[in-house]
Design a protein around this motif. Structure first.
Motif, PDB file in Angstrom:
ATOM      1  N   LYS A 294      -4.428   8.893   6.812  1.00 60.22           N
ATOM      2  CA  LYS A 294      -5.207   8.822   8.029  1.00 60.22           C
ATOM      3  C   LYS A 294      -4.699   7.673   8.757  1.00 60.22           C
ATOM      4  O   LYS A 294      -4.609   7.837  10.235  1.00 60.22           O
ATOM      5  CB  LYS A 294      -6.690   8.592   7.899  1.00 60.22           C
ATOM      6  N   GLN A 295      -4.537   6.526   8.138  1.00 64.82           N
ATOM      7  CA  GLN A 295      -4.137   5.318   9.076  1.00 64.82           C
ATOM      8  C   GLN A 295      -2.574   5.527   9.529  1.00 64.82           C
ATOM      9  O   GLN A 295      -2.564   5.314  10.934  1.00 64.82           O
ATOM     10  CB  GLN A 295      -4.032   4.190   8.029  1.00 64.82           C
TER      11      GLN A 295
ATOM     12  N   CYS B  54       1.330   4.284  -2.801  1.00 61.88           N
ATOM     13  CA  CYS B  54       1.193   5.812  -2.334  1.00 61.88           C
ATOM     14  C   CYS B  54       2.176   6.479  -2.718  1.00 61.88           C
ATOM     15  O   CYS B  54       2.119   7.700  -3.415  1.00 61.88           O
ATOM     16  CB  CYS B  54       0.854   5.785  -0.918  1.00 61.88           C
TER      17      CYS B  54
ATOM     18  N   LYS C 199      -8.290   7.914  -3.031  1.00 62.30           N
ATOM     19  CA  LYS C 199      -9.080   7.588  -1.944  1.00 62.30           C
ATOM     20  C   LYS C 199      -7.873   6.718  -1.190  1.00 62.30           C
ATOM     21  O   LYS C 199      -7.912   6.864  -0.017  1.00 62.30           O
ATOM     22  CB  LYS C 199      -9.985   6.394  -2.495  1.00 62.30           C
ATOM     23  N   LEU C 200      -7.030   6.029  -1.661  1.00 61.82           N
ATOM     24  CA  LEU C 200      -5.947   5.152  -0.806  1.00 61.82           C
ATOM     25  C   LEU C 200      -5.181   6.169  -0.427  1.00 61.82           C
ATOM     26  O   LEU C 200      -4.848   5.870   0.763  1.00 61.82           O
ATOM     27  CB  LEU C 200      -5.085   4.279  -1.917  1.00 61.82           C
TER      28      LEU C 200
ATOM     29  N   THR D 161      -5.741   9.072   0.799  1.00 57.20           N
ATOM     30  CA  THR D 161      -6.498   9.695   1.875  1.00 57.20           C
ATOM     31  C   THR D 161      -6.722   8.537   2.988  1.00 57.20           C
ATOM     32  O   THR D 161      -6.502   9.058   4.361  1.00 57.20           O
ATOM     33  CB  THR D 161      -7.859  10.140   1.454  1.00 57.20           C
ATOM     34  N   LYS D 162      -6.810   7.316   2.645  1.00 60.80           N
ATOM     35  CA  LYS D 162      -7.194   6.222   3.666  1.00 60.80           C
ATOM     36  C   LYS D 162      -5.723   5.987   4.365  1.00 60.80           C
ATOM     37  O   LYS D 162      -5.614   6.023   5.795  1.00 60.80           O
ATOM     38  CB  LYS D 162      -7.650   4.942   3.194  1.00 60.80           C
ATOM     39  N   ILE D 163      -4.733   5.687   3.428  1.00 59.58           N
ATOM     40  CA  ILE D 163      -3.389   5.490   4.230  1.00 59.58           C
ATOM     41  C   ILE D 163      -2.892   6.829   5.148  1.00 59.58           C
ATOM     42  O   ILE D 163      -2.174   6.570   6.147  1.00 59.58           O
ATOM     43  CB  ILE D 163      -2.379   5.087   3.011  1.00 59.58           C
TER      44      ILE D 163
ATOM     45  N   GLU E 299       0.809  -1.334   0.072  1.00 63.41           N
ATOM     46  CA  GLU E 299       0.067  -0.001   0.041  1.00 63.41           C
ATOM     47  C   GLU E 299       0.826   1.307   0.225  1.00 63.41           C
ATOM     48  O   GLU E 299       0.608   2.104  -0.815  1.00 63.41           O
ATOM     49  CB  GLU E 299      -0.872   0.039   1.341  1.00 63.41           C
TER      50      GLU E 299
END
Length: 304
Positions: free
Chosen positions: A222-223, A191, A215-216, A218-220, A187
Motif C-alpha cells: 500500500k505504501q 518483502c 502484514k509487512l 500488505t503494508k509495504i 523493508e
C-alpha cells in the motif's frame, strides 16, 4: 574556506589601498610610452594562471574569485612590509596550490592507463605543480596586526562559526535521509525474500513470523501504491497450495515480486547516493571546523 577568504580579501583591500597619484603631465594626444612588465606582477600572474587551471572540485569558483586578488595584494608587498593577515593569505594560497598539485598528479596518473597521449599531459601538469611549488617557496614572513585587523579577525571567526553550524546541520539532514532510505531498503529486501519463499510454498499463517511477514507485504504494498487488485490477488494466492494456484495467480505473484524487486533496485541506488552525500557533508563539516580553528587562532594573534 570561502567565507574566511572573503573576510581576508576585505582586509587586504583596506590594507593595500594605494595613495592617489597626481595626474599625468603627458600632453593630450602625445603618444604614451610602453610600460615595462613588472617582474613581480608577472610572477603573480603566473600563480593566478595556475589557480585558474584548477578544476571546480579542487577550488570552487567563489573561492577562486577571492584567491586571485589576494595574490597581487600580498606578493606585491615587500616581505618586511607584510602584515599578519597577508601572511595568513599566503598560507591559504600555499594550501590551494598544494591542492592543485595533488589534483594534477592524481589526474595524470588516472588518465595514463586509459587515454592515449596521457604522458604529455602528465608532464605538463607536473610542470605546473613545480611552478606552484616554486611560488610557494616565496610565501613566508609575518606582519604586525592593526586595530582594523583585530576587527576583521573577529568577523572572520563569527563567519567561520556560522559556516560550521550550517555544515553540521547539513550533515545531520544527510544522515537522517540516509537512515530513512536504508530502512526502506531493508523493508523491501524482506518483502522480496518473503515473496520468493511464498511463490514456492504456502506460508504457515499460524506462526507470528509469518503473520508479521504477510502484514509487512500488505503494508509495504500500500505504501508503494501497488494496484489494489494486484495486491489483493497476490495475497490471496499466497494462501493457496502452490499446485492449486491457477496461471493467473502465478502471473500475479510474479508481477508482485518484480514490482518490489524494481523498487529495491531504485532504493538501493538512492541509498548509495545518500551515503555519498553524507560523506561529502562530513568532509564539509571537517573543513569548516578547520577554518574556524584557524580563524580563532587569528583572533588570538591579532589581539595579542
Amino acid at each position: 574556506r570561502t567565507a574566511f577568504l572573503r573576510v581576508f580579501l576585505r582586509f587586504l583591500r583596506l590594507a593595500n589601498m594605494a595613495p592617489m597619484k597626481r595626474p599625468s603631465s603627458t600632453p593630450a594626444g602625445a603618444p604614451s610610452k610602453k610600460k615595462a612588465v613588472d617582474p613581480i606582477t608577472a610572477k603573480c600572474d603566473s600563480i593566478a594562471a595556475a589557480l585558474r587551471q584548477a578544476d571546480e572540485g579542487v577550488i570552487p569558483a567563489t573561492a577562486l574569485e577571492m584567491l586571485v586578488p589576494i595574490i597581487h595584494q600580498t606578493l606585491s608587498v615587500p616581505k618586511d612590509k607584510r602584515h599578519e593577515f597577508q601572511l595568513k593569505s599566503i598560507d591559504l594560497l600555499e594550501k590551494s596550490l598544494a591542492d592543485i598539485k595533488t589534483s594534477l598528479e592524481a589526474t595524470a596518473e588516472a588518465k595514463k592507463a586509459t587515454v592515449e597521449g596521457a604522458l604529455a599531459e602528465r608532464v605538463a601538469r607536473k610542470e605546473a605543480a613545480a611552478t606552484a611549488a616554486t611560488a610557494i617557496a616565496d610565501l613566508q614572513e609575518k606582519c604586525k596586526a592593526s586595530e582594523e585587523a583585530v576587527k576583521i579577525a573577529k568577523e572572520a571567526a563569527a563567519t567561520a562559526t556560522k559556516a560550521m553550524k550550517d555544515a553540521e546541520k547539513a550533515l545531520k539532514q544527510a544522515t537522517t535521509e540516509l537512515q530513512s532510505s536504508t530502512k526502506k531498503k531493508e523493508e523491501l529486501t524482506k518483502c522480496v525474500e518473503a515473496i520468493e519463499v511464498y511463490e514456492k510454498s504456502v506460508p504457515d499463517a499460524s506462526t507470528a513470523e509469518t503473520k508479521a511477514s504477510l502484514k509487512l507485504l500488505t503494508k509495504i504494498g500500500k505504501q508503494w501504491e501497488v494496484e489494489a487488485a494486484l495486491l489483493d490477488t497476490a495475497m490471496k494466492a499466497f494462501k493457496k497450495e502452490v499446485s492449486a494456484r491457477p496461471e493467473f495467480d502465478v502471473l500475479a505473484t510474479g508481477q508482485f515480486r518484480e514490482f518490489f524487486a524494481k523498487k529495491l533496485t531504485e532504493v538501493t541506488a538512492d541509498v548509495e547516493a545518500k551515503d555519498a552525500a553524507m560523506k561529502t557533508a562530513e568532509v564539509a563539516t571537517a573543513t569548516t571546523k578547520e577554518v574556524k580553528t584557524t580563524a580563532d587562532e587569528a583572533v588570538k594573534v591579532a589581539t595579542a
